[in-house]
Write an enzyme that holds these catalytic residues in place. Structure first.
Site, PDB file in Angstrom:
ATOM      1  N   ASP A 428       0.838  -1.199   0.000  1.00 57.80           N
ATOM      2  CA  ASP A 428       0.000   0.000   0.000  1.00 57.80           C
ATOM      3  C   ASP A 428       0.876   1.253   0.000  1.00 57.80           C
ATOM      4  O   ASP A 428       2.075   1.206   0.287  1.00 57.80           O
ATOM      5  CB  ASP A 428      -0.893  -0.022   1.238  1.00 57.80           C
ATOM      6  CG  ASP A 428      -2.206   0.732   1.042  1.00 57.80           C
ATOM      7  OD1 ASP A 428      -2.331   1.437   0.020  1.00 57.80           O
ATOM      8  OD2 ASP A 428      -3.093   0.596   1.900  1.00 57.80           O
ATOM      9  N   GLU A 431       2.725   6.975  -2.538  1.00 59.37           N
ATOM     10  CA  GLU A 431       2.438   8.130  -3.393  1.00 59.37           C
ATOM     11  C   GLU A 431       2.855   9.465  -2.774  1.00 59.37           C
ATOM     12  O   GLU A 431       3.267  10.372  -3.498  1.00 59.37           O
ATOM     13  CB  GLU A 431       0.935   8.205  -3.702  1.00 59.37           C
ATOM     14  CG  GLU A 431       0.345   6.941  -4.298  1.00 59.37           C
ATOM     15  CD  GLU A 431      -0.264   6.031  -3.232  1.00 59.37           C
ATOM     16  OE1 GLU A 431      -0.824   4.994  -3.613  1.00 59.37           O
ATOM     17  OE2 GLU A 431      -0.165   6.366  -2.026  1.00 59.37           O
ATOM     18  N   ASP A 494      -8.895   3.637  -3.445  1.00 57.54           N
ATOM     19  CA  ASP A 494     -10.000   3.912  -2.526  1.00 57.54           C
ATOM     20  C   ASP A 494     -11.225   4.451  -3.274  1.00 57.54           C
ATOM     21  O   ASP A 494     -11.372   5.653  -3.498  1.00 57.54           O
ATOM     22  CB  ASP A 494      -9.560   4.906  -1.462  1.00 57.54           C
ATOM     23  CG  ASP A 494      -8.466   4.346  -0.569  1.00 57.54           C
ATOM     24  OD1 ASP A 494      -8.215   3.124  -0.646  1.00 57.54           O
ATOM     25  OD2 ASP A 494      -7.864   5.115   0.191  1.00 57.54           O
TER      26      ASP A 494
END
Length: 772
Positions: A428, A431, A494
């Protein structure tokens, strides 16, 4: 970014120096080199006080050319993408002031004279060109009327940019540029290649790729891992503009002529998707994000799926398998998982694989923080201190993957988990990478912002390949950049629990497919909020007709009985999940073959319609349906009422779920209950269906059925491969012989031939025949 004020003027504070003409061209055996003054030179005095662009053209492989524009070459060469290139591929010639560079069927032409025009041609037609007012160096003053995009740092003095523009033909459409959730056709958009943690409902994207392809037969890769800005038929509506900060712009033009061939050549440069094991194609179930769970909760979910005859392939532990404030320390929270080795062994005994969540951030409370800080393994501020902030985890720092020792340290932490029994990692984040920092190897932090995730995912993938074997390495990754397709699988980030978000999620997957990524998934039911039963069931059907399938949410669980389990209703959430999960396991041989194709050629499993039907004028804008592999058309239902519009290309199609024959070459409007969706078998299809509904990684040859929908053309033939438990492919050849359909293989027993809508025959002798 936009530099101009309409067609005629530069924006205030911007000086644009276009290549105006070609003064001279030199050529050696495999490269052209042109000098382009930025004004027309009429006399000797015009050569003074004048910026000049130097353009080189060469080839890294056949049917690909590299163009490099340079203003000042004295600055250090910036970090580039990791590309697999070969020198000396093309051929350069200059005759009567006209230069031609040829690489395979692709050629580039430049001519000495009072205009700038660089033309790209193949098979006797112009693909695109860099014409007047296209290639340029832009000198941007502080406070100029420009939007620098995501890079808003204060700069010393003036800022330099390099850009070029390539023509768009009438009807030419642009695709790709990463996983973008807006329209799949990018014309009219401004796209900043800059990774964000922005969800699925904005112009921001987790996976930004400076590559696009068009329906005119070519693709373009800008070889820069940093901020690349694309104006796609926006600032100049007849062109695609791409710009980078600095003094050099390098890009590749890749000839097709069709989308599959463009991707094959693009992924030959940037890397092909890795092969992944059959078990990944089954259903994944997650703890969800902020929910409370322990081993008893996990066991109750797994027991609940088994009791309801819903097959499960993998269980995923999200963030809170580690203790809060400690992310990441890679230690199981002993308060809720006191016996991780025993628990993992028990899960494996039930035939399940295990994935755990990780990220590249080290919280200040993690024991690894002091360890990494002392060893110099964490990204530093410019004053030498460790970079930290409190967003996400208190006092978190970043592992510096440009430091080989730091990378090895991080990998060793993961090896402990793999040896405990962890089979896959959800990588995960990656970014939110700062640009006001320093890296171990001196990398430009602006170019590391996007590229950081590549090094992160690469390191984790290497651990699994080293510990489990090359074909067993599997990630579940959110962020990526060009080349990230080498480290699958990727998921869409998401989303929210709504039909609109479900549709935008699919658009993101199709855009990513156009960007060279072979496998893709998403959160079934949506991540944020809790879906109503309708959204959950529609998303379940869509998710189980995706490359990979995971049920995951944020603050609520995604086990299907929480959305309805009346066993008298075939449309309850439990019944819908059971139906499609079991069907997907039967489709595993077909999906494994499609995955092998992705690994060999770069063609993704989930394919935009244009990829399979590039000559059909009805498909270029379609982004609510797709091909799953070569032979299945899927149109998810994005409404509670079940209404769906879809387009079938020409020929006779057959409903996979209904057996209905439908003539294509037209639009259909259908209505589907929650236990159905449009899934059509393509004319000329051969689909390998396994007999095992319980798991995707059994013996695919045991009880195999070849589902055939033949072409009407006599002499039609198809060959497919199915892998046995030893991983070796067995070849089946299916052909039409007059009114008969015949299948042949070296496999002498245990498989059958079924013609869609027709008869069925056993193939015990290695050859089966049935009347069509």
């Amino acid at each position: 970014m936009k530099f101009t004020d309409g067609f005629w003027h530069a924006r205030p504070g911007v000086a644009i120096h276009y290549a105006r003409e070609v003064d001279r061209i030199a050529a050696d055996a495999s490269q052209l080199r042109a000098i382009a003054p930025t004004k027309v030179v009429e006399k000797r005095g015009d050569t003074l006080n004048l910026p000049v662009l130097t353009t080189t053209v060469d080839a890294p492989m056949e049917n690909v050319v590299r163009v490099r524009h340079t203003h000042h070459k004295g600055k250090p060469e910036p970090r580039r993408l990791q590309l697999d290139t070969t020198d000396g591929v093309g051929k350069a010639t200059v005759e009567d002031g006209v230069a031609t560079f040829v690489s395979g069927e692709l050629s580039v032409q430049l001519a000495v004279g009072k205009t700038w025009e660089m033309s790209f041609r193949a098979r006797g037609r112009q693909l695109t060109r860099s014409g007047g007012k296209s290639a340029a160096w832009a000198d941007v003053a502080p406070g100029a009327a420009v939007d620098h995009g995501p890079i808003q740092l204060e700069r010393d003095g003036r800022t330099s940019y390099m850009f070029d523009q390539l023509d768009l033909g009438v009807g030419e459409l642009v695709y790709g540029l990463g996983e973008r959730f807006g329209p799949v056709v990018k014309n009219g958009q401004t796209v900043d290649i800059w990774n964000y943690d922005g969800g699925t409902s904005s112009e921001q994207a987790y996976k930004n790729v400076p590559f696009y392809l068009t329906n005119a037969g070519y693709g373009v890769l800008v070889n820069d891992p940093g901020h690349v800005s694309f104006e796609v038929g926006s600032e100049a509506v007849e062109r695609v503009q791409f710009s980078v900060p600095g003094e050099t712009l390098e890009y590749y033009v890749i000839y097709g002529p069709d989308p599959k061939t463009i991707l094959e050549r693009y992924t030959a440069l940037t890397g092909r998707p890795a092969e992944i094991p059959a078990w990944t194609y089954g259903l994944w179930l997650s703890t969800s994000f902020t929910t409370d769970y322990d081993e008893a909760t996990v066991s109750s979910f797994i027991d609940g799926m088994a009791q309801r005859d819903i097959p499960l392939s993998l269980f995923h532990f999200d963030c809170f398998w580690m203790r809060e404030f400690n992310w990441c320390d890679f230690e199981w929270d002993e308060r809720v998982f006191p016996d991780p080795e025993g628990m993992l062994a028990r899960l494996h005994e039930r035939g399940l694989r295990v994935c755990v969540w990780i990220n590249p951030y080290i919280a200040q409370q993690s024991p690894l923080f002091d360890e990494g800080m002392a060893a110099g393994y964490l990204v530093r501020n410019r004053d030498g201190s460790v970079w930290q902030w409190d967003r996400w985890q208190a006092g978190m720092a970043l592992v510096d993957f440009t430091n080989p020792e730091a990378t090895a340290w991080y990998k060793d932490k993961l090896r402990v988990l793999v040896r405990q029994g962890v089979d896959a990692f959800k990588t995960d984040f990656g970014e939110r990478i700062p640009v006001d920092v320093e890296y171990f190897d001196g990398s430009d932090p602006e170019r590391m912002h996007n590229y950081y995730t590549h090094l992160y995912n690469q390191a984790v993938h290497e651990v699994l390949a080293e510990e489990r074997g090359v074909g067993e390495a599997v990630l579940f990754a959110r962020s990526a950049s060009a080349g990230g397709q080498q480290f699958p699988v990727h998921w869409g980030g998401d989303s929210t629990a709504s039909y609109a978000s479900m549709a935008e999620t699919l658009r993101g997957g199709l855009s990513l497919a156009f960007s060279g990524f072979g496998y893709w998934s998403h959160d079934i039911g949506g991540f944020e909020m809790t879906p109503d039963a309708g959204v959950f069931k529609r998303w379940t059907a869509f998710g189980l007709f995706s490359s990979h399938s995971r049920m995951h949410g944020s603050g609520s669980y995604r086990v299907p009985w929480m959305f309805g389990e009346d066993e008298s209703l075939p449309t309850s959430a439990v019944a819908v999940t059971r139906k499609f999960a079991r069907l997907k396991n039967r489709l595993a041989p077909y999906l494994v073959e499609a995955g092998a194709e992705a690994h060999r050629t770069g063609t993704p499993i989930m394919r935009p319609m244009l990829m399979e039907f590039p000559d059909d004028p009805a498909v270029p804008h379609l982004d609510r349906q797709y091909m799953l592999g070569r032979d299945l058309l899927v149109a998810p239902v994005f409404s509670a009422e079940g209404d769906v519009d879809l387009y079938l290309p020409g020929g006779e199609w057959v409903g996979l779920l209904t057996g209905e024959r439908v003539t294509g070459g037209r639009w259909l409007r259908e209505n589907h209950d929650f236990d159905s969706l449009p899934v059509y078998v393509r004319p000329g299809a051969v689909i390998a269906l396994g007999a095992d509904e319980e798991r995707p990684d059994g013996d695919h040859l045991d009880g195999l059925t070849l589902l055939v929908h033949t072409s009407d053309e006599n002499g039609w033939s198809r060959t497919v491969e199915v892998r046995g438990t030893d991983g070796e492919p067995v070849t089946f050849t299916v052909r039409r012989d007059g009114d008969n359909v015949v299948a042949e293989s070296t496999l002498t027993a245990g498989w059958a031939l079924e013609v869609v809508g027709g008869g069925r025959a056993d193939a015990s002798a290695g050859t089966a025949g049935v009347t069509a």
